[in-house]
Scaffold this motif. Structure first.
Motif, short mmCIF file in Angstrom:
data_model
loop_
_atom_site.label_atom_id
_atom_site.label_comp_id
_atom_site.label_asym_id
_atom_site.label_seq_id
_atom_site.Cartn_x
_atom_site.Cartn_y
_atom_site.Cartn_z
N UNK A 103 0.89 -1.21 0.37
CA UNK A 103 0.13 -0.03 -0.04
C UNK A 103 1.01 1.64 -0.22
N UNK A 104 1.75 1.03 0.68
CA UNK A 104 2.94 2.74 0.89
C UNK A 104 3.42 2.61 -0.58
N UNK A 105 4.41 1.54 -2.01
CA UNK A 105 4.14 1.43 -2.56
C UNK A 105 3.36 2.45 -3.80
N UNK A 106 2.33 1.62 -3.89
CA UNK A 106 1.00 1.72 -4.17
C UNK A 106 0.55 3.47 -4.31
N UNK A 107 0.97 4.27 -3.41
CA UNK A 107 0.11 5.24 -2.98
C UNK A 107 0.98 6.72 -2.93
N UNK A 108 2.72 5.88 -2.98
CA UNK A 108 3.66 6.81 -2.33
C UNK A 108 3.91 7.18 -1.42
N UNK A 109 3.63 6.58 -0.33
CA UNK A 109 3.22 7.41 0.96
C UNK A 109 4.74 5.86 1.67
N UNK A 110 4.88 6.57 2.88
CA UNK A 110 5.99 5.83 3.41
C UNK A 110 5.05 4.38 4.33
N UNK A 111 5.77 3.87 5.07
CA UNK A 111 5.49 3.06 5.77
C UNK A 111 4.58 3.38 6.90
N UNK A 112 5.85 4.58 7.33
CA UNK A 112 5.75 5.18 8.72
C UNK A 112 4.03 5.93 8.44
N UNK A 113 4.45 6.55 7.47
CA UNK A 113 3.05 7.58 7.33
C UNK A 113 2.19 6.76 7.51
N UNK A 114 1.73 5.76 6.96
CA UNK A 114 0.90 4.98 6.43
C UNK A 114 0.33 4.10 7.63
N UNK A 115 1.45 3.70 8.88
CA UNK A 115 1.27 3.29 10.10
C UNK A 115 0.38 4.27 11.37
N UNK A 116 1.51 5.43 11.02
CA UNK A 116 1.04 6.40 12.10
C UNK A 116 -0.72 6.48 11.60
N UNK A 117 -0.85 6.98 11.20
CA UNK A 117 -2.99 6.90 10.19
C UNK A 117 -3.21 6.25 10.48
N UNK A 118 -2.89 4.67 10.64
CA UNK A 118 -3.59 3.72 11.33
C UNK A 118 -3.75 3.23 12.52
N UNK A 119 -2.96 3.83 13.33
CA UNK A 119 -2.22 4.36 15.08
C UNK A 119 -3.57 5.69 14.78
N UNK A 120 -4.12 6.56 13.69
CA UNK A 120 -4.63 7.52 14.87
C UNK A 120 -4.15 8.72 15.26
N UNK A 121 -2.84 9.27 14.81
CA UNK A 121 -1.92 9.99 14.55
C UNK A 121 -2.49 10.68 13.61
N UNK A 122 -2.32 11.99 13.80
CA UNK A 122 -2.57 12.74 12.75
C UNK A 122 -1.31 12.75 11.34
N UNK A 123 -1.78 12.79 10.25
CA UNK A 123 -1.22 12.70 8.52
C UNK A 123 -1.45 14.45 8.16
N UNK A 124 -0.95 14.42 7.18
CA UNK A 124 -1.98 15.18 6.20
C UNK A 124 -3.39 15.27 5.04
#
Length: 126
Positions: free
Chosen positions: A24-45
């Motif tokens: 999912x990180x590769x397909x969306x051009x996002x970092x794994x850490x960014x996705x993990x932050x999103x799924x953890x409920x942290x703030x993301x852009x």
């Protein structure tokens, strides 16, 4: 809509499609850490949420904007065209480029394999 609802809908869709966080990180051009932050409920852009939901066929609220089957067919077509282009490139190097009809048959065969055949588990591999 609450952030938790969006996260749950996004995670549910990811599991329905059988996409790993890494792919999912590769397909969306996002970092794994960014996705993990999103799924953890942290703030993301917002752009992160947009990229993620677009890949999964969801809108900003986590509602389905592209039906699951259609999303899978689109991905299978993309991957089939890519695989066929590899075959075509190799054939062209050998001065034996494929005719349009043959190329379409190869694309159709790859699509079928990605949807129901032996490549089914590789549909969302980046």
């Amino acid at each position: 809509m609450l952030r938790l609802e969006l996260i749950n809908k996004t995670e549910q869709r990811r599991k329905q499609l059988n996409i790993t966080i890494e792919n999912l990180a590769k397909l969306s051009n996002l970092g794994i850490r960014t996705l993990n932050r999103f799924f953890a409920g942290d703030d993301v852009k917002l752009s992160t949420v947009e990229s993620l939901t677009n890949i999964l066929g969801l809108d900003f609220a986590g509602n389905e904007s592209v039906p699951l089957k259609q999303l899978q067919k689109q991905r299978a077509k993309q991957k089939a065209i890519f695989m066929a282009s590899l075959v075509q490139s190799t054939s062209a190097l050998e001065m034996q480029g494929l005719e349009k009809n043959s190329l379409e048959k190869i694309i159709h065969k790859f699509e079928k394999e990605f949807l129901t055949g032996s490549y089914k588990n590789r549909l969302w591999v980046a």
